[in-house]
Design a protein around this motif. Structure first.
Motif, PDB file in Angstrom:
ATOM      1  N   PRO A  18      14.827  -4.925 -14.379  1.00 48.26           N
ATOM      2  CA  PRO A  18      14.222  -5.482 -13.302  1.00 48.26           C
ATOM      3  C   PRO A  18      13.769  -6.986 -13.118  1.00 48.26           C
ATOM      4  CG  PRO A  18      12.768  -4.275 -14.604  1.00 48.26           C
ATOM      5  CD  PRO A  18      14.001  -4.092 -15.347  1.00 48.26           C
ATOM      6  N   GLN A  19      13.542  -7.486 -12.250  1.00 47.77           N
ATOM      7  CA  GLN A  19      13.125  -9.059 -12.158  1.00 47.77           C
ATOM      8  C   GLN A  19      11.602  -9.118 -12.679  1.00 47.77           C
ATOM      9  OE1 GLN A  19      15.618  -9.947  -8.557  1.00 47.77           O
ATOM     10  NE2 GLN A  19      14.908 -11.653  -9.269  1.00 47.77           N
ATOM     11  N   GLY A  20      10.986  -7.975 -12.373  1.00 45.45           N
ATOM     12  CA  GLY A  20       9.473  -8.078 -12.453  1.00 45.45           C
ATOM     13  C   GLY A  20       8.825  -6.731 -12.131  1.00 45.45           C
ATOM     14  N   LEU A  21       7.494  -6.537 -12.640  1.00 43.81           N
ATOM     15  CA  LEU A  21       6.892  -5.272 -12.091  1.00 43.81           C
ATOM     16  C   LEU A  21       5.503  -5.942 -11.416  1.00 43.81           C
ATOM     17  CD1 LEU A  21       8.537  -4.142 -14.588  1.00 43.81           C
ATOM     18  CD2 LEU A  21       6.635  -2.622 -14.909  1.00 43.81           C
ATOM     19  N   TRP A  22       5.331  -5.226 -10.382  1.00 46.01           N
ATOM     20  CA  TRP A  22       4.038  -5.500  -9.435  1.00 46.01           C
ATOM     21  C   TRP A  22       3.273  -4.081  -9.342  1.00 46.01           C
ATOM     22  CZ3 TRP A  22       8.745  -7.513  -8.927  1.00 46.01           C
ATOM     23  CH2 TRP A  22       8.877  -8.898  -9.041  1.00 46.01           C
ATOM     24  N   SER A  23       1.890  -4.288  -9.355  1.00 55.65           N
ATOM     25  CA  SER A  23       1.107  -3.241  -9.442  1.00 55.65           C
ATOM     26  C   SER A  23       0.097  -3.415  -8.407  1.00 55.65           C
ATOM     27  CB  SER A  23       0.511  -3.112 -10.810  1.00 55.65           C
ATOM     28  OG  SER A  23      -0.446  -2.018 -10.733  1.00 55.65           O
ATOM     29  N   ALA A  24      -0.411  -2.532  -7.589  1.00 59.84           N
ATOM     30  CA  ALA A  24      -1.618  -2.635  -6.740  1.00 59.84           C
ATOM     31  C   ALA A  24      -2.537  -1.328  -7.016  1.00 59.84           C
ATOM     32  CB  ALA A  24      -1.141  -2.707  -5.381  1.00 59.84           C
ATOM     33  N   PRO A  25      -3.814  -1.281  -6.773  1.00 60.17           N
ATOM     34  CA  PRO A  25      -4.654  -0.244  -7.183  1.00 60.17           C
ATOM     35  C   PRO A  25      -4.949   0.661  -5.830  1.00 60.17           C
ATOM     36  CG  PRO A  25      -5.788  -2.213  -6.765  1.00 60.17           C
ATOM     37  CD  PRO A  25      -4.448  -2.538  -6.625  1.00 60.17           C
ATOM     38  N   GLY A  26      -5.182   1.727  -5.932  1.00 54.41           N
ATOM     39  CA  GLY A  26      -5.992   2.766  -4.985  1.00 54.41           C
ATOM     40  C   GLY A  26      -7.420   1.975  -4.907  1.00 54.41           C
ATOM     41  N   ARG A  27      -7.894   2.950  -4.226  1.00 53.19           N
ATOM     42  CA  ARG A  27      -9.313   2.472  -3.910  1.00 53.19           C
ATOM     43  C   ARG A  27     -10.483   3.603  -3.635  1.00 53.19           C
ATOM     44  NH1 ARG A  27     -10.109   5.381  -0.412  1.00 53.19           N
ATOM     45  NH2 ARG A  27      -9.493   5.124   1.900  1.00 53.19           N
ATOM     46  N   VAL A  28     -11.597   3.407  -4.092  1.00 53.11           N
ATOM     47  CA  VAL A  28     -12.806   4.363  -3.615  1.00 53.11           C
ATOM     48  C   VAL A  28     -13.359   3.515  -2.328  1.00 53.11           C
ATOM     49  CG1 VAL A  28     -14.956   5.056  -4.120  1.00 53.11           C
ATOM     50  CG2 VAL A  28     -12.837   5.813  -5.395  1.00 53.11           C
ATOM     51  N   ASN A  29     -13.657   3.877  -1.271  1.00 56.53           N
ATOM     52  CA  ASN A  29     -14.609   3.570  -0.437  1.00 56.53           C
ATOM     53  C   ASN A  29     -16.154   3.783  -0.786  1.00 56.53           C
ATOM     54  OD1 ASN A  29     -15.237   2.016   1.839  1.00 56.53           O
ATOM     55  ND2 ASN A  29     -15.169   3.450   3.218  1.00 56.53           N
ATOM     56  N   LEU A  30     -16.656   2.776  -1.261  1.00 54.32           N
ATOM     57  CA  LEU A  30     -18.197   3.138  -1.559  1.00 54.32           C
ATOM     58  C   LEU A  30     -18.961   3.665  -0.508  1.00 54.32           C
ATOM     59  CD1 LEU A  30     -20.370   3.084  -4.073  1.00 54.32           C
ATOM     60  CD2 LEU A  30     -20.852   0.843  -3.443  1.00 54.32           C
ATOM     61  N   ILE A  31     -18.918   2.871   0.643  1.00 53.77           N
ATOM     62  CA  ILE A  31     -19.638   3.520   2.065  1.00 53.77           C
ATOM     63  C   ILE A  31     -18.829   2.758   3.089  1.00 53.77           C
ATOM     64  CG2 ILE A  31     -21.305   1.658   1.966  1.00 53.77           C
ATOM     65  CD1 ILE A  31     -23.293   4.051   2.434  1.00 53.77           C
ATOM     66  N   GLY A  32     -18.830   3.345   4.165  1.00 53.06           N
ATOM     67  CA  GLY A  32     -18.474   2.797   5.367  1.00 53.06           C
ATOM     68  C   GLY A  32     -17.236   3.579   5.772  1.00 53.06           C
ATOM     69  N   GLU A  33     -17.171   4.801   6.143  1.00 56.49           N
ATOM     70  CA  GLU A  33     -16.094   5.460   6.635  1.00 56.49           C
ATOM     71  C   GLU A  33     -15.719   5.542   8.090  1.00 56.49           C
ATOM     72  OE1 GLU A  33     -13.741   6.060   4.199  1.00 56.49           O
ATOM     73  OE2 GLU A  33     -15.670   6.807   3.233  1.00 56.49           O
ATOM     74  N   HIS A  34     -14.706   5.333   8.572  1.00 57.81           N
ATOM     75  CA  HIS A  34     -14.009   5.287   9.919  1.00 57.81           C
ATOM     76  C   HIS A  34     -14.838   4.179  10.752  1.00 57.81           C
ATOM     77  CE1 HIS A  34     -11.816   8.961  10.203  1.00 57.81           C
ATOM     78  NE2 HIS A  34     -12.357   9.226   9.039  1.00 57.81           N
ATOM     79  N   THR A  35     -15.368   3.176   9.924  1.00 54.59           N
ATOM     80  CA  THR A  35     -15.884   1.963  10.663  1.00 54.59           C
ATOM     81  C   THR A  35     -14.766   1.029  10.980  1.00 54.59           C
ATOM     82  OG1 THR A  35     -16.544   1.436   8.439  1.00 54.59           O
ATOM     83  CG2 THR A  35     -18.200   2.409  10.006  1.00 54.59           C
ATOM     84  N   ASP A  36     -13.720   1.066   9.933  1.00 53.51           N
ATOM     85  CA  ASP A  36     -12.647  -0.210  10.032  1.00 53.51           C
ATOM     86  C   ASP A  36     -11.987  -0.510  11.246  1.00 53.51           C
ATOM     87  OD1 ASP A  36     -11.000   2.246   9.541  1.00 53.51           O
ATOM     88  OD2 ASP A  36      -9.848   1.373   8.035  1.00 53.51           O
ATOM     89  N   TYR A  37     -11.505   0.724  11.806  1.00 54.34           N
ATOM     90  CA  TYR A  37     -10.586   0.873  13.115  1.00 54.34           C
ATOM     91  C   TYR A  37     -11.730   0.570  14.427  1.00 54.34           C
ATOM     92  CZ  TYR A  37     -11.391   5.622  13.409  1.00 54.34           C
ATOM     93  OH  TYR A  37     -11.993   7.006  13.386  1.00 54.34           O
ATOM     94  N   ASN A  38     -13.027   0.594  14.043  1.00 52.28           N
ATOM     95  CA  ASN A  38     -14.135   0.451  15.016  1.00 52.28           C
ATOM     96  C   ASN A  38     -14.564  -1.058  14.768  1.00 52.28           C
ATOM     97  OD1 ASN A  38     -14.496   2.744  16.670  1.00 52.28           O
ATOM     98  ND2 ASN A  38     -14.507   3.510  14.780  1.00 52.28           N
ATOM     99  N   GLU A  39     -13.844  -1.799  14.142  1.00 58.76           N
ATOM    100  CA  GLU A  39     -14.162  -3.334  13.930  1.00 58.76           C
ATOM    101  C   GLU A  39     -15.290  -3.654  13.313  1.00 58.76           C
ATOM    102  OE1 GLU A  39     -13.626  -5.825  17.493  1.00 58.76           O
ATOM    103  OE2 GLU A  39     -11.320  -4.822  17.864  1.00 58.76           O
ATOM    104  N   GLY A  40     -15.625  -2.665  12.449  1.00 57.90           N
ATOM    105  CA  GLY A  40     -17.006  -2.791  11.611  1.00 57.90           C
ATOM    106  C   GLY A  40     -16.988  -3.227  10.445  1.00 57.90           C
ATOM    107  N   PHE A  41     -18.097  -2.692   9.512  1.00 58.00           N
ATOM    108  CA  PHE A  41     -17.935  -3.030   8.116  1.00 58.00           C
ATOM    109  C   PHE A  41     -17.633  -1.901   7.155  1.00 58.00           C
ATOM    110  CE2 PHE A  41     -21.276  -5.102  10.866  1.00 58.00           C
ATOM    111  CZ  PHE A  41     -20.834  -6.482  10.650  1.00 58.00           C
ATOM    112  N   VAL A  42     -17.242  -2.456   6.102  1.00 57.24           N
ATOM    113  CA  VAL A  42     -16.853  -1.397   4.911  1.00 57.24           C
ATOM    114  C   VAL A  42     -16.957  -1.839   3.612  1.00 57.24           C
ATOM    115  CG1 VAL A  42     -15.056  -0.329   6.183  1.00 57.24           C
ATOM    116  CG2 VAL A  42     -14.405  -2.221   5.112  1.00 57.24           C
ATOM    117  N   LEU A  43     -17.078  -1.166   2.417  1.00 58.48           N
ATOM    118  CA  LEU A  43     -17.418  -1.643   1.267  1.00 58.48           C
ATOM    119  C   LEU A  43     -16.730  -0.842   0.133  1.00 58.48           C
ATOM    120  CD1 LEU A  43     -19.123  -3.806  -0.299  1.00 58.48           C
ATOM    121  CD2 LEU A  43     -20.986  -1.811  -0.542  1.00 58.48           C
ATOM    122  N   PRO A  44     -15.465  -1.073   0.110  1.00 57.42           N
ATOM    123  CA  PRO A  44     -14.540  -0.392  -1.005  1.00 57.42           C
ATOM    124  C   PRO A  44     -14.466  -1.250  -2.291  1.00 57.42           C
ATOM    125  CG  PRO A  44     -13.104  -1.867   0.363  1.00 57.42           C
ATOM    126  CD  PRO A  44     -14.594  -1.977   1.010  1.00 57.42           C
TER     127      PRO A  44
END
Length: 382
Positions: A18-44
């Motif tokens: 390969p030309q390289g390896l790239w990595s990205a993490p999963g997440r835990v949302n500490l608090i703020g559920e379903h607020t994202d698509y309501n243009e609100g606040f989240v804290l993951p």
């Protein structure tokens, strides 16, 4: 698989390195559920479980993809005929990102890709966004696209919305791309403004334990879309652009304008947004040991007002709270997935034992239980 093993698997499959390896993490949302698509606040925050891609560009228009978890073998597609119909299963996530980038005018030809992920699928820890962000980060570099992290967030979201068909906001991709070690990401989903908030659990003698109930969910179907539709209806009736614009002081009037179910959905979003703001303030002022009550209140709201919990999640939360947890809540889109518990590090073994016993007594399947800590975001690793 470690990075060397991923590179070896790529070479064994495709016959070149390969030309390289790239990595990205999963997440835990500490608090703020379903607020994202309501243009609100989240804290993951990003977790130390990741999706990693090994890639090498080709000199034709063919893409060959293999994952360590799929059962299809190598999937081959012609990028010049790439369409919604040719993207399905796990390949919809990496190919969806490529499709979006090409739609934006980024030149991407053929490639070989091997994918390995340690983010549990269906656990509410954003395994899909981890894949999308790893691929977006890789092609941003390989194609010299020059896109910012915030632009890559929108690439991942568009792939999720338009290709996968899940009506998600920007929470998951933002956590995966913007996180740093030892911090949560306070995100304003209306403006995409973000701020790193210290979350030094180890210094406080704490850890976050994830209880993956193994009850799987699918965002592209059913309850998630119905909840989003309820929120949009609530905003329309209340005459606001998004539920972000409704405050706690408005709820009395809203109760008289909305049917009971829609009102409960709206009340969750309004109170959850405030809990995110309160959690950020408490973390800045008193540290992570003082946020437990906010986490538990968030779970009650999701269970009773948004109705996205399930018996397994409720049992995980209740058992944690009965065994020294400072706070606990389900995390993710709901209808299964994972709960998180903020606990003293010294309580980990006892809580594991208690949760396993409680699930066995209830006749539920055995959950997967593991600790997570705030980890770095998407990056090249080799």
């Amino acid at each position: 698989m470690n990075p060397a093993q991923i590179a070896d698997a790529f070479t064994a499959t495709f016959g070149h390195v390969p030309q390289g390896l790239w990595s990205a993490p999963g997440r835990v949302n500490l608090i703020g559920e379903h607020t994202d698509y309501n243009e609100g606040f989240v804290l993951p925050f990003a977790i130390d479980r990741t999706a990693t891609v090994a890639i090498r560009l080709r000199d034709d228009s063919t893409a060959r993809l293999l994952s360590s978890f799929g059962d299809q073998g190598v999937v081959t597609v012609d990028l010049d005929t790439l369409s919604h119909e040719t993207m399905s299963g796990w390949t919809a996530y990496p190919l969806g990102v490529v499709w979006v980038l090409r739609q934006m005018g980024v030149t991407i030809g053929g490639f070989d890709m091997f994918l390995h992920s340690t983010v549990p699928s269906g656990a509410g820890l954003s395994s899909s966004a981890a894949i999308e962000c790893a691929v977006a980060t890789a092609f941003n570099e390989l194609a010299s696209a020059g896109l910012s992290a915030n632009e890559l967030v929108l690439v991942g979201q568009r792939a999720e919305n338009e290709v996968v068909g899940a009506p998600t906001g920007i929470l998951d991709q933002s956590a995966s791309l913007l996180s740093t070690d030892g911090h949560a990401v306070f995100l304003d989903c209306r403006t995409q403004a973000s701020q790193l908030v210290p979350l030094d659990l180890a210094a406080a003698g704490l850890l976050i334990l994830v209880v993956d109930t193994k009850v799987t969910h699918a965002h592209a179907t059913g309850g998630y879309a119905a909840r989003r539709a309820s929120c949009e209806l609530g905003a329309e009736v209340l005459g606001v652009a998004a539920l972000r614009d409704v405050t706690a002081a408005d709820l009395g009037e809203a109760a008289g304008l909305l049917d009971p179910e829609t009102f409960r959905r709206v009340r969750h979003i309004v109170t959850e947004n405030q809990r995110v703001l309160d959690t950020v303030a408490v973390l800045d002022d008193a540290g992570p040991g003082s946020i437990g009550g906010l986490l538990t209140a968030s779970h009650a709201s999701m269970r009773d007002d948004f109705e996205i919990s399930c018996p397994e999640l409720d049992l995980a939360v209740d058992t944690a709270l009965a065994n020294d947890a400072l706070g606990a809540r389900m995390t993710g889109g709901g209808f299964g997935g994972s709960a998180i518990a903020l606990i003293p590090a010294t309580s980990e073994a006892a809580l594991r034992t208690a949760v396993l016993a409680a699930f066995a007594d209830a006749g539920f399947g055995t959950p997967d239980i593991f600790a997570v800590s705030p980890a770095p975001g998407a990056r090249r690793i080799a």
